[in-house]
Design an enzyme around this catalytic site. Structure first.
Site, PDB file in Angstrom:
ATOM      1  NE  ARG A   1      -2.993   0.200   3.272  1.00  0.00           N
ATOM      2  CZ  ARG A   1      -2.379   0.474   4.428  1.00  0.00           C
ATOM      3  NH1 ARG A   1      -1.783   1.632   4.594  1.00  0.00           N
ATOM      4  NH2 ARG A   1      -2.361  -0.395   5.414  1.00  0.00           N
TER       5      ARG A   1
ATOM      6  CG  ASP B   1     -10.082  15.366 -15.327  1.00  0.00           C
ATOM      7  OD1 ASP B   1      -9.413  14.755 -16.171  1.00  0.00           O
ATOM      8  OD2 ASP B   1     -11.071  14.870 -14.744  1.00  0.00           O
TER       9      ASP B   1
ATOM     10  CE  LYS C   1     -13.299   7.256 -18.883  1.00  0.00           C
ATOM     11  NZ  LYS C   1     -13.157   7.466 -17.487  1.00  0.00           N
TER      12      LYS C   1
ATOM     13  CE1 TYR D   1     -17.641  10.666 -15.361  1.00  0.00           C
ATOM     14  CE2 TYR D   1     -16.401  10.858 -13.316  1.00  0.00           C
ATOM     15  CZ  TYR D   1     -17.191  10.123 -14.172  1.00  0.00           C
ATOM     16  OH  TYR D   1     -17.553   8.842 -13.843  1.00  0.00           O
TER      17      TYR D   1
HETATM   18  C1  LIG Z   1     -12.915  13.643 -17.461  1.00  0.00           C
HETATM   19  C2  LIG Z   1     -13.020  12.527 -16.466  1.00  0.00           C
HETATM   20  N1  LIG Z   1     -12.413  12.655 -15.283  1.00  0.00           N
HETATM   21  C3  LIG Z   1     -12.492  11.674 -14.351  1.00  0.00           C
HETATM   22  C4  LIG Z   1     -13.211  10.511 -14.574  1.00  0.00           C
HETATM   23  C5  LIG Z   1     -13.277   9.455 -13.498  1.00  0.00           C
HETATM   24  O1  LIG Z   1     -12.382   8.424 -13.766  1.00  0.00           O
HETATM   25  P1  LIG Z   1     -12.588   6.890 -13.337  1.00  0.00           P
HETATM   26  O2  LIG Z   1     -13.817   6.406 -14.042  1.00  0.00           O
HETATM   27  O3  LIG Z   1     -11.336   6.232 -13.809  1.00  0.00           O
HETATM   28  O4  LIG Z   1     -12.740   6.872 -11.865  1.00  0.00           O
HETATM   29  C6  LIG Z   1     -13.852  10.342 -15.793  1.00  0.00           C
HETATM   30  C7  LIG Z   1     -14.619   9.108 -16.059  1.00  0.00           C
HETATM   31  O5  LIG Z   1     -15.350   8.992 -17.006  1.00  0.00           O
HETATM   32  C8  LIG Z   1     -13.750  11.385 -16.775  1.00  0.00           C
HETATM   33  O6  LIG Z   1     -14.363  11.280 -17.960  1.00  0.00           O
END
Ligand SMILES: Cc1ncc(COP(=O)(O)O)c(C=O)c1O
Length: 377
Positions: free
Chosen positions: A46, A169, A194, A98
């Site tokens: 961890r 992000d 992604k 998101y």
């Molecule tokens: C722009 C964006 N940020 C964060 C996330 C969250 O990521 P995760 O699904 O890997 O937890 C997503 C998920 O679709 C996303 O599209």
């Protein structure tokens, strides 16, 4: 060295004692301690794990950053970033962020003593008028799902002057297309599920930064919240990263052809993509290498989005993005269902909006599939 060379080779030093061409997969959760009172780097997985560490080093190299940390999901990386704030702090988020990030702010900030506001356009934000408790800005550029672009360089100048932490992000771009730290951002977060993963088989997140003190805090949080990426997924992710640029180049080229088709099609009312709109395009070109492979659009009023979705055969109707296969999603009922109808309306997320994530398939096949579905709509 250029991006793909770094992506393929990573930090050779992490492997020089064994000569491995690829990083070794270390599954042990615990490590023998030499003797009482004597400690070594690896203690318990961890806290540290060699496979995870190799991936973190590779990500830092790609981002031209000092520190990178990987997590069990994008949301784990984002929630760790939010844990860096203190009770009473206010964080500004872009209004088409998101849905999971919005859910975190709207459902959990209250318990943490944090506040948030949604901002329509960070390019026109008046810093003089901001409340004194604003300590953070969290944004996506391009944003999800409307692909609005924020001038990160310009915003970073203002956030630095105001002592506000700027977190970007960068999921839609990856470090290959855009490097927010080099534009002045303080921290970058990713859903590595992604583009970095790219094959819809790994859930992962990353947080990248340059500040040593904050990096110590992130390391403490990763170990204490217990949300690091497991070694198997770290291994898989490191393998995927080697082909990131190849995949993205192809995905961007395919996306450009899809945008051309949709923009010219009589059944399509509006298309959203970073190259559309003079200002959007200008900013995107000034801060990134490409426009990405996510786009959204609205059909003409007489068309039915459900019939369009059913008419597709190559595009899977599924959330997520950035993978080798093309996907179609419906933000209002899927990724952005955590927004109220009123907030979605305010942010411009129409009920009929559809989002496409373009994969690496042969573009002729993608265009044929879309034409067939538009016919059916
Ligand atoms: C722009 C964006 N940020 C964060 C996330 C969250 O990521 P995760 O699904 O890997 O937890 C997503 C998920 O679709 C996303 O599209």
């Amino acid at each position: 060295m250029q991006f793909t060379t770094l992506a393929v080779h990573g930090d050779e030093k992490t492997r020089e004692h064994t000569g491995d061409v690829i990083p070794a997969l270390h599954l042990a959760t615990t490590y023998r301690q030499p003797r009482l009172g004597e400690f070594q780097e690896q203690v318990y997985t961890r806290g540290t794990n060699p496979t995870r560490l190799a991936l973190e080093k590779r990500l830092a190299l790609l981002e031209e950053a000092r520190y990178a940390f990987v997590f069990s999901s994008g949301m784990a990386a984002i929630s760790t970033a939010f844990h860096l704030f203190k009770k009473g702090d206010r964080i500004l988020l872009n209004d088409n962020v998101y849905g999971g990030t919005f859910r975190y702010a709207s459902k959990l900030f209250g318990n943490m003593g944090l506040f948030y506001d949604l901002v329509e356009d960070f390019n026109t934000l008046n810093f003089e008028g901001l409340p004194g408790d604003v300590r953070g800005i969290f944004l996506e550029s391009p944003s999800n799902p409307l692909l609005r672009v924020t001038d990160i360089r310009r915003l970073a100048e203002k956030t630095h002057a105001a002592n506000i932490t700027l977190i970007v992000d960068n999921t839609f771009m990856s470090a290959y297309l855009q490097k927010p730290l080099s534009l002045g951002a303080d921290m970058v977060v990713y859903s590595a599920t992604k583009y970095y993963g790219g094959h819809s088989d790994v859930l992962a997140g990353a947080l990248v930064l340059n500040d040593a003190e904050k990096a110590e805090q992130v390391k403490l949080l990763q170990n204490t919240l217990g949300n690091p990426l497991n070694p198997l997924d770290a291994y898989q992710l490191e393998r995927s990263i080697k082909t990131l640029a190849l995949r993205i180049d192809r995905q961007c080229a395919n996306a450009a052809a899809v945008v051309d088709l949709l923009c010219a099609h009589p059944k399509v009312k509006k298309v959203f993509y970073p190259s559309i709109g003079k200002e959007n395009r200008r900013i995107q070109e000034s801060q990134s290498r490409g426009f990405g492979a996510v786009l959204s659009f609205v059909l003409q009023d007489q068309c039915d989005p459900a019939r369009f979705i059913q008419g597709l055969s190559l595009f899977a109707f599924a959330v997520s993005l950035g993978s080798v296969e093309s996907l179609v999603s419906h933000p209002a009922s899927q990724t952005h269902a955590s927004f109220s109808l009123e907030l979605r309306k305010k942010a411009g997320i129409e009920e009929g909006l559809l989002r496409l994530s373009i994969g690496i398939e042969d573009v002729e096949d993608l265009l044929l599939d879309l034409e067939k579905a538009l016919e059916a709509a």
